[in-house]
Design a protein around this motif. Structure first.
Motif, short mmCIF file in Angstrom:
data_model
loop_
_atom_site.label_atom_id
_atom_site.label_comp_id
_atom_site.label_asym_id
_atom_site.label_seq_id
_atom_site.Cartn_x
_atom_site.Cartn_y
_atom_site.Cartn_z
N GLY A 39 5.27 -8.17 0.48
CA GLY A 39 5.04 -9.33 0.70
C GLY A 39 4.07 -10.00 -0.75
N GLY A 40 3.35 -11.12 -0.17
CA GLY A 40 2.60 -11.65 -1.25
C GLY A 40 3.47 -12.44 -2.18
N ASN A 41 4.55 -12.73 -1.80
CA ASN A 41 5.61 -13.31 -2.75
C ASN A 41 5.38 -14.68 -3.46
OD1 ASN A 41 7.58 -11.23 -1.94
ND2 ASN A 41 8.06 -12.36 -0.18
N ALA A 42 4.40 -15.48 -2.82
CA ALA A 42 3.90 -16.72 -3.54
C ALA A 42 3.04 -16.20 -4.72
CB ALA A 42 3.22 -17.64 -2.62
N SER A 98 0.83 -1.43 -0.04
CA SER A 98 -0.07 0.04 -0.15
C SER A 98 0.85 1.23 0.15
CB SER A 98 -0.82 0.05 1.17
OG SER A 98 -1.48 1.30 1.35
N ASP A 99 0.26 2.09 -0.62
CA ASP A 99 1.12 3.54 -0.67
C ASP A 99 1.16 4.15 0.73
OD1 ASP A 99 1.76 3.69 -3.29
OD2 ASP A 99 -0.31 4.24 -3.78
N ALA A 100 0.09 3.83 1.54
CA ALA A 100 0.02 4.58 2.93
C ALA A 100 0.77 4.04 3.84
CB ALA A 100 -1.23 4.32 3.25
N ALA A 125 -3.24 -13.56 -3.76
CA ALA A 125 -4.00 -13.36 -5.04
C ALA A 125 -3.89 -11.74 -5.59
CB ALA A 125 -5.44 -13.50 -4.54
N ASN A 126 -3.83 -10.61 -5.08
CA ASN A 126 -3.76 -9.60 -5.42
C ASN A 126 -2.29 -9.31 -6.05
OD1 ASN A 126 -6.10 -8.94 -4.31
ND2 ASN A 126 -5.46 -7.63 -2.77
N ALA A 127 -1.24 -9.81 -5.40
CA ALA A 127 0.12 -9.76 -5.80
C ALA A 127 0.22 -10.24 -7.25
CB ALA A 127 1.04 -10.15 -4.86
N ARG A 128 -0.42 -11.66 -7.33
CA ARG A 128 -0.34 -12.25 -8.56
C ARG A 128 -0.90 -11.61 -9.68
NH1 ARG A 128 -2.73 -18.51 -8.90
NH2 ARG A 128 -2.37 -19.19 -10.81
N ASP A 129 -2.03 -11.04 -9.43
CA ASP A 129 -2.82 -10.41 -10.75
C ASP A 129 -1.87 -9.13 -10.89
OD1 ASP A 129 -4.80 -12.06 -10.64
OD2 ASP A 129 -6.12 -10.68 -9.23
N ILE A 130 -1.35 -8.37 -9.92
CA ILE A 130 -0.40 -7.17 -10.25
C ILE A 130 0.70 -7.45 -11.20
CG2 ILE A 130 0.94 -5.35 -9.36
CD1 ILE A 130 -1.45 -5.22 -6.71
N MET A 131 1.40 -8.78 -10.73
CA MET A 131 2.41 -9.07 -11.49
C MET A 131 2.42 -9.73 -12.67
SD MET A 131 5.77 -8.89 -11.60
CE MET A 131 6.25 -8.59 -9.92
N ALA A 132 1.20 -10.03 -12.90
CA ALA A 132 0.68 -10.88 -14.28
C ALA A 132 0.71 -9.70 -15.21
CB ALA A 132 -0.48 -11.52 -14.08
N ARG A 133 0.05 -8.75 -14.95
CA ARG A 133 -0.23 -7.35 -15.66
C ARG A 133 1.27 -6.87 -16.23
NH1 ARG A 133 -4.86 -6.43 -12.57
NH2 ARG A 133 -3.58 -4.79 -10.95
N ALA A 134 2.00 -6.78 -14.98
CA ALA A 134 3.49 -6.09 -15.05
C ALA A 134 4.33 -6.94 -16.38
CB ALA A 134 4.22 -5.95 -13.96
N LEU A 135 4.08 -8.28 -16.06
CA LEU A 135 5.03 -9.08 -16.91
C LEU A 135 4.42 -8.99 -18.46
CD1 LEU A 135 5.42 -12.23 -14.79
CD2 LEU A 135 7.18 -10.82 -15.62
N ALA A 136 3.06 -8.77 -18.72
CA ALA A 136 2.42 -8.81 -20.08
C ALA A 136 2.99 -7.39 -20.53
CB ALA A 136 0.96 -8.72 -19.86
N ASP A 137 3.36 -6.39 -19.83
CA ASP A 137 3.43 -5.12 -20.44
C ASP A 137 5.05 -5.00 -20.43
OD1 ASP A 137 1.08 -4.16 -20.11
OD2 ASP A 137 0.88 -3.34 -18.34
N ALA A 184 1.87 -1.24 -6.74
CA ALA A 184 1.62 -1.03 -5.58
C ALA A 184 -0.05 -1.71 -5.51
CB ALA A 184 1.43 0.64 -5.11
N GLY A 185 -0.29 -1.79 -4.30
CA GLY A 185 -2.01 -2.17 -4.39
C GLY A 185 -2.25 -3.53 -3.76
N SER A 186 -1.30 -4.23 -3.34
CA SER A 186 -1.36 -5.93 -3.27
C SER A 186 -2.05 -6.12 -1.91
CB SER A 186 -0.22 -6.87 -3.41
OG SER A 186 0.57 -6.52 -2.31
N ASN A 187 -1.78 -5.30 -0.81
CA ASN A 187 -2.25 -5.39 0.40
C ASN A 187 -1.35 -6.64 1.19
OD1 ASN A 187 -4.06 -3.25 0.70
ND2 ASN A 187 -5.76 -4.35 -0.39
#
Length: 341
Positions: free
Chosen positions: A255-258, A194-196, A231-243, A224-227
């Motif tokens: 965190g969210g390393n798995a 989180s940015d906070a 599950a959130n981290a997986r979605d965020i990284m998937a978009r980054a890898l596609a880009d 940012a934004g995985s909390n």
């Protein structure tokens, strides 16, 4: 619900009235399910701290309030409960308010409940936002000191911050990434929950500053934004890898390393370097498997012991001493994992 504790002890631990505890213990109606759950959890906490309650000395009742993934909250609870017997002759009891993906309103409401019911001190891990700072101010007005843990709320009336130097941690991660990538091309992704959270922000700033010095031409992206949730981290990284087909390394602050590594596996890619934080069970497993290159670790037990001693000094139970240094940062690789993990 057999137990050796008085109604008053349970009520103070749960933060409810004696009458409420009495109704729960005798199965009488008129108590909300969530309140009955608070009473049951209070008895469990007292049971886990029974040895400490048998010691003699000054008594302190503190509250631990943490907005963090369950793996971190579990580590905090275990670390503090292991340290409590070592604080003799003082006797510490702890009430735990540990939540994953907590709403800001819920966190502030809990701090306000503590201000109403009283406490000898609060150990707090929460976002650095004006609402939390204002709640800390209200606690201060009730003579309840606050010590921030792992991440700070610096523009507040908190008594002290306990944890690592987060900028130094970020710079250490940058050094490791630069050394292990060598001349290999590619970008680096920095992920935060989180940015906070001030601690995560400072780690990111330390990382960027060091990378600009070490490798000014290497791109660094901010995710940012995985909390801290897989599950959130997986979605965020998937978009980054596609880009970014050239993404070569990850510095995982939040965190969210798995989940992050699952996204790499699904894209049939492997990061050349992956740096994370903390020796929780998921991270240790990934480190043993060679999927994490290194973890930056600090001893939570020492941190929580220091939190308690700061509160003891505030209440005059210990003499004043010089301000403590930041917690030590250990770099843990697959070859120096501490025994017992």
């Amino acid at each position: 619900m057999a137990h050796p504790f008085t109604v008053r002890e349970i009520a103070r631990q749960a933060g409810v009235s004696d009458a409420t505890v009495d109704r729960v213990l005798h199965g009488r109606p008129g108590v909300r399910a969530v309140t009955a759950g608070q009473v049951r959890r209070a008895i469990q906490e007292l049971e886990s701290q029974r040895h400490q309650l048998g010691l003699t000395g000054r008594r302190f009742l503190i509250d631990v309030v943490s907005d963090a993934p369950a793996r971190f909250n579990t580590a905090v609870r275990r670390a503090l409960e292991n340290e409590l017997p070592l604080l003799r002759p003082a006797v510490f009891r702890a009430r735990f308010h540990l939540h994953e993906d907590w709403t800001l309103a819920g966190c502030v409401a809990q701090l306000d409940r503590i201000a109403t019911h009283g406490s000898h001190g609060v150990v707090l891990k929460a976002p650095d936002v004006p609402e939390v700072a204002a709640a800390v101010e209200r606690l201060h007005a009730q003579a309840i000191p606050v010590v921030t843990l792992a991440t700070d709320v610096p523009v507040s009336r908190r008594l002290a911050y306990v944890g690592i130097d987060n900028r130094a941690a970020g710079a250490t991660a940058a050094y490791l990434v630069s050394q292990w990538l060598g001349g290999q091309p590619g970008s680096v992704a920095v992920t935060v929950s989180s940015d906070a959270f001030r601690g995560e922000e400072e780690r990111e700033m330390g990382f960027r500053t060091a990378m600009r010095q070490l490798e000014p031409d290497r791109p660094v992206s901010y995710l940012a934004g995985s909390n801290g949730l897989d599950a959130n981290a997986r979605d965020i990284m998937a978009r980054a890898l596609a880009d970014d087909e050239g993404l070569a390394a990850v510095y995982s602050i939040g965190g969210g390393n798995a989940g992050l590594l699952a996204a790499f596996a699904e894209a049939e890619r492997t990061p050349a370097v992956f740096i994370g934080h903390d020796l929780n069970p998921d991270n240790v497993r990934l480190l043993r498997e060679g999927r994490i290159s290194a973890l930056l670790h600090h001893d939570l037990r020492q941190d929580l012991n220091r939190c308690c001693r700061i509160l003891m000094r505030h209440h005059g139970a210990l003499p004043e001493d010089q301000a403590g240094e930041a917690s030590k940062i250990d770099v843990v690789t697959p070859h120096n994992i501490p025994a017992g993990l």
